[in-house]
Design an enzyme around this catalytic site. Sequence first.
Site, mmCIF file in Angstrom:
data_model
loop_
_atom_site.group_PDB
_atom_site.id
_atom_site.type_symbol
_atom_site.label_atom_id
_atom_site.label_comp_id
_atom_site.label_asym_id
_atom_site.label_seq_id
_atom_site.Cartn_x
_atom_site.Cartn_y
_atom_site.Cartn_z
ATOM 1 N N GLN A 193 0.829 -1.203 0.000
ATOM 2 C CA GLN A 193 0.000 0.000 0.000
ATOM 3 C C GLN A 193 0.861 1.250 0.000
ATOM 4 O OE1 GLN A 193 -3.242 -0.084 -0.426
ATOM 5 N NE2 GLN A 193 -3.411 2.143 -0.481
ATOM 6 N N ALA A 208 -5.450 5.126 -0.161
ATOM 7 C CA ALA A 208 -5.267 5.258 1.282
ATOM 8 C C ALA A 208 -3.789 5.299 1.647
ATOM 9 C CB ALA A 208 -5.930 4.082 1.999
ATOM 10 N N SER A 260 -5.414 1.505 4.871
ATOM 11 C CA SER A 260 -6.136 0.858 3.777
ATOM 12 C C SER A 260 -6.915 -0.340 4.304
ATOM 13 C CB SER A 260 -5.158 0.383 2.701
ATOM 14 O OG SER A 260 -5.809 -0.471 1.775
ATOM 15 N N HIS A 309 -7.695 -2.832 2.674
ATOM 16 C CA HIS A 309 -7.158 -4.052 2.085
ATOM 17 C C HIS A 309 -6.222 -4.774 3.049
ATOM 18 C CE1 HIS A 309 -8.752 -3.687 -2.018
ATOM 19 N NE2 HIS A 309 -8.609 -2.383 -1.851
ATOM 20 N N ASP A 342 -11.367 -5.496 -4.297
ATOM 21 C CA ASP A 342 -11.826 -4.785 -5.486
ATOM 22 C C ASP A 342 -12.242 -5.818 -6.513
ATOM 23 O OD1 ASP A 342 -11.100 -2.375 -4.286
ATOM 24 O OD2 ASP A 342 -9.085 -2.429 -5.149
ATOM 25 N N GLU A 350 -16.395 4.495 -5.108
ATOM 26 C CA GLU A 350 -15.711 3.324 -5.650
ATOM 27 C C GLU A 350 -16.686 2.153 -5.696
ATOM 28 O OE1 GLU A 350 -12.113 2.468 -3.572
ATOM 29 O OE2 GLU A 350 -11.124 4.324 -4.187
ATOM 30 N N TRP A 381 -16.513 -0.563 -7.071
ATOM 31 C CA TRP A 381 -15.839 -1.864 -7.160
ATOM 32 C C TRP A 381 -15.281 -2.347 -5.822
ATOM 33 C CZ3 TRP A 381 -13.958 2.695 -9.298
ATOM 34 C CH2 TRP A 381 -12.875 3.273 -8.633
ATOM 35 N N HIS A 382 -15.202 -1.455 -4.831
ATOM 36 C CA HIS A 382 -14.561 -1.787 -3.553
ATOM 37 C C HIS A 382 -15.627 -2.253 -2.564
ATOM 38 C CE1 HIS A 382 -11.447 -1.001 -0.292
ATOM 39 N NE2 HIS A 382 -12.574 -1.143 0.405
#
Length: 314
Positions: free
Chosen positions: A130, A151, A156, A158, A165, A214, A216-217
């Site tokens: 990240q 981020a 983040s 993730h 995503d 977003e 897709w997230h």
Amino acid sequence: MKPKRYIVEGILAILIVLTAGDIISNLTVHSAFSKSYYYSDDSNIGMGERMTVKAQTPKVLLVNKEHALPADYVPENLVMPDVVFAANTADERRKMESQAAEALEELFAAGQQDGVQLVGVSGFRSYSTQSSLYYRSIRRNGYNYASVYSARPGKSEHQTGLAIDVSCAEIGYELYSRFAQTKEGIWLAEHCEEYGFIIRYPEGKTDITGYAYEPWHIRYVGTAVAQYLRAHDMTLDEYSGAMPYESYYGLKEESAEATTENPAQSVTEAATESTNGRPETVTTQAAADAATEAPATTEQFQEEDYAAEEQIVE
């Protein structure tokens, strides 16, 4: 007299059995969260049930611009969900926390039954990964863009292993805002909460989440919380059960990490970081460029978004 007594006793026995059965039935049905509870117009849910569920308030790990994860944080139970991923997705990003991975498999399978083919693009991302993405985004697109589309390391979702995503073939498996208009994007927005996921950064909520839309997230929070947030049009940042790292894991609260709002200083920080996947050198001119560079148009940013960054790190 005896027949009458037997009749009364028989009636009482029947009432006791029926009452006990009703109690057992209620305990069985309501031992877990009711899937339909969170829709405010559900007439099948009684007030007593609403109060019981509300009192439980499931806790959820919160990661955002104010609440960070330690640099060495890695979920213990990372696994690779059995779903289709984009061909260039690195092994690290094919992983998710095990419960989230199982839910993702169910989500993708349900979509396939409805004629949509979702594809994973980026799941878990380590702190160092990240960091590389974030500082690269500053140098390429400027600080203002990076602040709403990427981020800071440690901040983040993730890194939790609970976010991923997703994309589809119609847009070349990229992460574009027009994913929201594809049949996959439309289906995902309509059904993701049924499997415990939310669109983490919804449209029109940037002032709350700190990030641009977003579609897709998606973030796994469990079906109870996901449906509650949808029914109340809330983001995870507004949910009372969302907890920062220290509270979620029952650790001692520490002072919040100081954030740098100066773009040039942010880029300079990247130059001083160790070389574990982060940029090694950034010139003074690059720092100045990052502080002043601005995108041509907002739409251009929406079209480029993570896509270019994903290709770099893959």
